[in-house]
Design an enzyme around this catalytic site. Structure first.
Site, PDB file in Angstrom:
ATOM      1  N   GLY A  27     -15.354 -19.536   0.927  1.00  0.00           N
ATOM      2  CA  GLY A  27     -14.446 -18.456   0.675  1.00  0.00           C
ATOM      3  C   GLY A  27     -14.207 -19.449  -0.800  1.00  0.00           C
ATOM      4  O   GLY A  27     -14.508 -19.050  -2.356  1.00  0.00           O
ATOM      5  N   GLY A  70      -6.891 -17.212  14.999  1.00  0.00           N
ATOM      6  CA  GLY A  70      -7.406 -16.624  14.171  1.00  0.00           C
ATOM      7  C   GLY A  70      -8.368 -17.348  13.118  1.00  0.00           C
ATOM      8  O   GLY A  70      -9.040 -17.268  12.522  1.00  0.00           O
ATOM      9  N   LYS A  74     -25.139 -18.736   3.265  1.00  0.00           N
ATOM     10  CA  LYS A  74     -24.818 -19.277   2.821  1.00  0.00           C
ATOM     11  C   LYS A  74     -25.886 -20.225   2.050  1.00  0.00           C
ATOM     12  O   LYS A  74     -26.264 -20.071   0.799  1.00  0.00           O
ATOM     13  CB  LYS A  74     -23.358 -20.031   3.351  1.00  0.00           C
ATOM     14  CG  LYS A  74     -22.746 -19.239   3.604  1.00  0.00           C
ATOM     15  CD  LYS A  74     -21.528 -19.424   3.673  1.00  0.00           C
ATOM     16  CE  LYS A  74     -20.746 -19.309   4.427  1.00  0.00           C
ATOM     17  NZ  LYS A  74     -18.950 -20.098   5.638  1.00  0.00           N
ATOM     18  N   GLY A  95     -10.685 -16.969   5.574  1.00  0.00           N
ATOM     19  CA  GLY A  95      -9.216 -16.903   4.639  1.00  0.00           C
ATOM     20  C   GLY A  95      -8.830 -15.482   3.363  1.00  0.00           C
ATOM     21  O   GLY A  95      -9.364 -15.830   2.846  1.00  0.00           O
TER      22      GLY A  95
HETATM   23  N1  LIG Z   1     -12.264 -12.637   6.372  1.00  0.00           N
HETATM   24  C1  LIG Z   1     -13.065 -13.778   5.175  1.00  0.00           C
HETATM   25  O1  LIG Z   1     -12.091 -14.829   6.393  1.00  0.00           O
HETATM   26  C2  LIG Z   1     -14.271 -13.477   4.478  1.00  0.00           C
HETATM   27  C3  LIG Z   1     -14.405 -14.901   4.463  1.00  0.00           C
HETATM   28  C4  LIG Z   1     -15.563 -14.753   3.708  1.00  0.00           C
HETATM   29  C5  LIG Z   1     -16.233 -13.623   2.886  1.00  0.00           C
HETATM   30  N2  LIG Z   1     -15.843 -12.434   3.804  1.00  0.00           N
HETATM   31  C6  LIG Z   1     -16.385 -11.397   4.124  1.00  0.00           C
HETATM   32  O2  LIG Z   1     -15.441 -10.373   3.624  1.00  0.00           O
HETATM   33  C7  LIG Z   1     -16.134  -9.053   3.793  1.00  0.00           C
HETATM   34  C8  LIG Z   1     -14.736  -8.300   4.405  1.00  0.00           C
HETATM   35  O3  LIG Z   1     -14.546  -8.537   5.225  1.00  0.00           O
HETATM   36  P1  LIG Z   1     -13.229  -8.884   6.190  1.00  0.00           P
HETATM   37  O4  LIG Z   1     -12.621 -10.107   7.069  1.00  0.00           O
HETATM   38  O5  LIG Z   1     -11.890  -8.271   5.279  1.00  0.00           O
HETATM   39  O6  LIG Z   1     -14.028  -7.412   7.478  1.00  0.00           O
HETATM   40  P2  LIG Z   1     -12.940  -6.157   7.759  1.00  0.00           P
HETATM   41  O7  LIG Z   1     -11.432  -6.640   8.433  1.00  0.00           O
HETATM   42  O8  LIG Z   1     -13.085  -6.504   9.054  1.00  0.00           O
HETATM   43  O9  LIG Z   1     -12.435  -5.359   6.797  1.00  0.00           O
HETATM   44  C9  LIG Z   1     -13.484  -3.886   6.832  1.00  0.00           C
HETATM   45  C10 LIG Z   1     -13.120  -3.150   5.977  1.00  0.00           C
HETATM   46  O10 LIG Z   1     -14.203  -2.208   5.754  1.00  0.00           O
HETATM   47  C11 LIG Z   1     -14.279  -0.989   6.340  1.00  0.00           C
HETATM   48  N3  LIG Z   1     -15.272  -0.136   6.267  1.00  0.00           N
HETATM   49  C12 LIG Z   1     -16.119  -0.556   7.281  1.00  0.00           C
HETATM   50  N4  LIG Z   1     -17.002   0.891   7.532  1.00  0.00           N
HETATM   51  C13 LIG Z   1     -16.619   1.829   6.170  1.00  0.00           C
HETATM   52  C14 LIG Z   1     -17.605   2.530   5.922  1.00  0.00           C
HETATM   53  N5  LIG Z   1     -17.957   3.216   6.508  1.00  0.00           N
HETATM   54  N6  LIG Z   1     -16.881   2.964   4.806  1.00  0.00           N
HETATM   55  C15 LIG Z   1     -15.646   2.257   4.089  1.00  0.00           C
HETATM   56  N7  LIG Z   1     -15.543   1.564   4.740  1.00  0.00           N
HETATM   57  C16 LIG Z   1     -15.861   1.237   5.490  1.00  0.00           C
HETATM   58  C17 LIG Z   1     -13.117  -1.207   7.091  1.00  0.00           C
HETATM   59  O11 LIG Z   1     -12.043   0.365   7.438  1.00  0.00           O
HETATM   60  P3  LIG Z   1     -10.919   0.440   8.104  1.00  0.00           P
HETATM   61  O12 LIG Z   1      -9.774  -0.807   7.761  1.00  0.00           O
HETATM   62  O13 LIG Z   1     -10.244   1.976   8.180  1.00  0.00           O
HETATM   63  O14 LIG Z   1     -11.556  -0.118   9.801  1.00  0.00           O
HETATM   64  C18 LIG Z   1     -12.229  -2.319   6.973  1.00  0.00           C
HETATM   65  O15 LIG Z   1     -11.254  -2.189   5.732  1.00  0.00           O
HETATM   66  C19 LIG Z   1     -17.431  -9.436   4.748  1.00  0.00           C
HETATM   67  O16 LIG Z   1     -18.021  -8.746   3.960  1.00  0.00           O
HETATM   68  C20 LIG Z   1     -17.202 -10.643   5.420  1.00  0.00           C
HETATM   69  O17 LIG Z   1     -18.427 -11.490   5.443  1.00  0.00           O
HETATM   70  C21 LIG Z   1     -14.800 -12.626   4.862  1.00  0.00           C
END
Ligand SMILES: NC(=O)c1ccc[n+]([C@@H]2O[C@H](COP(=O)([O-])OP(=O)(O)OC[C@H]3O[C@@H](n4cnc5c(N)ncnc54)[C@H](OP(=O)(O)O)[C@@H]3O)[C@@H](O)[C@H]2O)c1
Length: 428
Positions: free
Chosen positions: A135, A188, A206, A302
């Site tokens: 992060g 969360g 990672k 986050g």
């Molecule tokens: N969450 C964390 O703390 C965190 C930390 C570091 C890295 N990451 C990385 O960041 C990335 C995103 O994580 P997130 O937590 O934001 O995930 P998330 O909340 O599940 O969001 C995923 C997004 O992708 C969209 N999506 C899914 N399928 C799609 C498609 N076919 N075409 C276009 N858009 C599509 C979804 O659309 P809808 O909104 O319409 O469903 C949603 O907006 C991941 O790679 C994760 O590993 C996350």
């Protein structure tokens, strides 16, 4: 002034936060980078979903892949997630069509990073993935830039906030794994399906990325991986009594000209730096020459911390730095051999829950000597009511394969009540 047209694909936890950040901070980012970041397009799966951000009608792309074809897109930010499916399609197509890419997707980079970096290099565009590891801890930029002078011999630490939160809460609140996991979900800190956080796979992805950057090698899948599911509060209490804490650590290291990558729960001295990292924090320790030891810690996940990392990557592209994604050209990266930990030496903690009857202890110790593992310390805690006993053994440094053999051999005995435990000890 120069302009950079951006498409953000994925507007979930991270994408929506980044969208708002870029809008609110456009002026300062322009001043710092001497280039204007313009959010030209966005896309997500469901156009009708209610979101807390103001999106103009002409910003929406009906098909997310259109971002890779449009002439007025310079940079695509992939925030969908997952190693396969739409994220993979998007990033491969974007780079093939000479768009810069920023992603937070560790699964994708750990699996396809070598192929993707080759396309990026050939097409002279950036592929940046600071947000994919730890992060808000800027470890990738630190390895690629701040520590560029160094020959790194070891990089290790806490790379997963969820598992660290669980282990440290079990310790401070004296609670069971399942209770703490439930609380982590409520707060969360754990996803509804936390499998990859708990089984070590998240740390493994990672670690592969960090290892590759540290040793100038291609990504390598030879990683020993063990998660935290089998750790219970008895082990945590025992560790405390023996002067240790239990942490899920990832290690990439060079010992006697052999490279190793490993992820496993580890007993680490109570007074060590890593033992003091609690909750959802991440920490990375790097040993290098000439720098010595460097340590960096911070929020591991986050939307806020991840956005900090994403903006660092975006700024690098705004400034116009074209860089090799893994620090050096594909032609210069090495195909290193990583060794199995079977022949690596560890001190270890073993716990056997046994039926309390004569001859058990001597049978266990004979299995140790048969496997040439010498015992440094042995503690026996009998429970008269249950007619059982808990035997805790700390070994001297021994080959990992011998330790595993002992575990397997003792597990088969009829005096064993529950699956025996083996937790490796870190002496650094
Ligand atoms: N969450 C964390 O703390 C965190 C930390 C570091 C890295 N990451 C990385 O960041 C990335 C995103 O994580 P997130 O937590 O934001 O995930 P998330 O909340 O599940 O969001 C995923 C997004 O992708 C969209 N999506 C899914 N399928 C799609 C498609 N076919 N075409 C276009 N858009 C599509 C979804 O659309 P809808 O909104 O319409 O469903 C949603 O907006 C991941 O790679 C994760 O590993 C996350």
């Amino acid at each position: 002034m120069r302009k950079l047209n951006i498409a953000i694909i994925g507007l979930g936890n991270i994408g929506a936060y980044l969208f708002k950040y870029l809008k609110d901070n456009k002026k300062i980012l322009t001043e710092k980078n001497n280039c204007i970041p313009i959010i030209k397009y966005i896309s997500a799966k469901n156009k009708n979903k209610k979101r807390n951000i103001k999106i103009k009608k002409n910003q929406w792309l009906n098909n997310y892949l259109d971002a890779t074809k449009k002439k007025d897109v310079d940079l695509i930010i992939e925030l969908i997630g997952g190693a396969e499916g739409p994220a993979k399609k998007l990033v491969f197509n974007a780079l093939k069509n000479k768009k810069h890419v920023v992603t937070a997707n560790k699964a994708l980079i750990a699996k396809y990073g070598d192929q993707l970096s080759k396309i990026a290099e050939n097409n002279k565009v950036n592929l940046e993935f600071e947000a994919s590891v730890c992060g808000g801890v800027p470890i990738i930029r630190l390895l690629k830039e701040g520590l560029i002078a160094n020959k790194i011999s070891k990089i290790y630490g806490i790379f997963n906030g969820t598992s660290n939160f669980i282990l440290s809460s079990m310790d401070t609140q004296n609670k069971n794994f399942d209770e703490v996991l439930l609380n982590a979900k409520k707060l969360g800190y754990a996803e509804s399906n936390p499998t990859n956080d708990l089984n070590g796979n998240d740390v493994s992805s990672k670690l592969k990325i960090l290892s590759s950057l540290s040793f100038s090698s291609f990504l390598n899948n030879n990683v020993f991986v063990e998660g935290i599911k089998d750790i219970d509060k008895i082990d945590i209490n025992n560790a405390n009594k023996l002067g240790y804490k239990i942490k899920l650590l990832g290690f990439a290291e060079l010992i006697n000209n052999k490279f190793y990558q490993r992820v496993h729960p580890t007993l680490i001295k109570k007074n060590s730096y890593v033992a003091s990292i609690n909750g959802v924090l991440n920490a990375v320790i790097i040993n290098g020459i000439p720098v010595g030891q460097s340590i960096i810690q911070g929020e591991g996940a986050g939307p806020a911390a991840t956005t900090s990392a994403l903006v660092s990557d975006i700024s690098s592209i705004l400034r116009g730095n074209i860089k090799f994604p893994f620090s050096l050209s594909v032609k210069e990266r090495k195909n290193l051999k990583f060794h199995s930990i079977d022949d690596r030496f560890f001190s270890a903690y073993l716990r056997f829950e046994v039926i309390d009857k004569p001859g058990v202890l001597s049978n266990i110790t004979s299995i140790f000597s048969k496997n040439k593992v010498s015992i440094k310390r042995l503690v026996q805690n009998p429970d008269k009511n249950k007619k059982s006993s808990s035997i805790i053994i700390i070994t001297h440094k021994s080959k990992d394969k011998s330790l595993k053999k002992i575990l397997k051999s003792v597990a088969k005995r009829n005096y064993i009540k529950i699956k025996p435990k083996l937790i490796r000890i870190d002496e650094s």
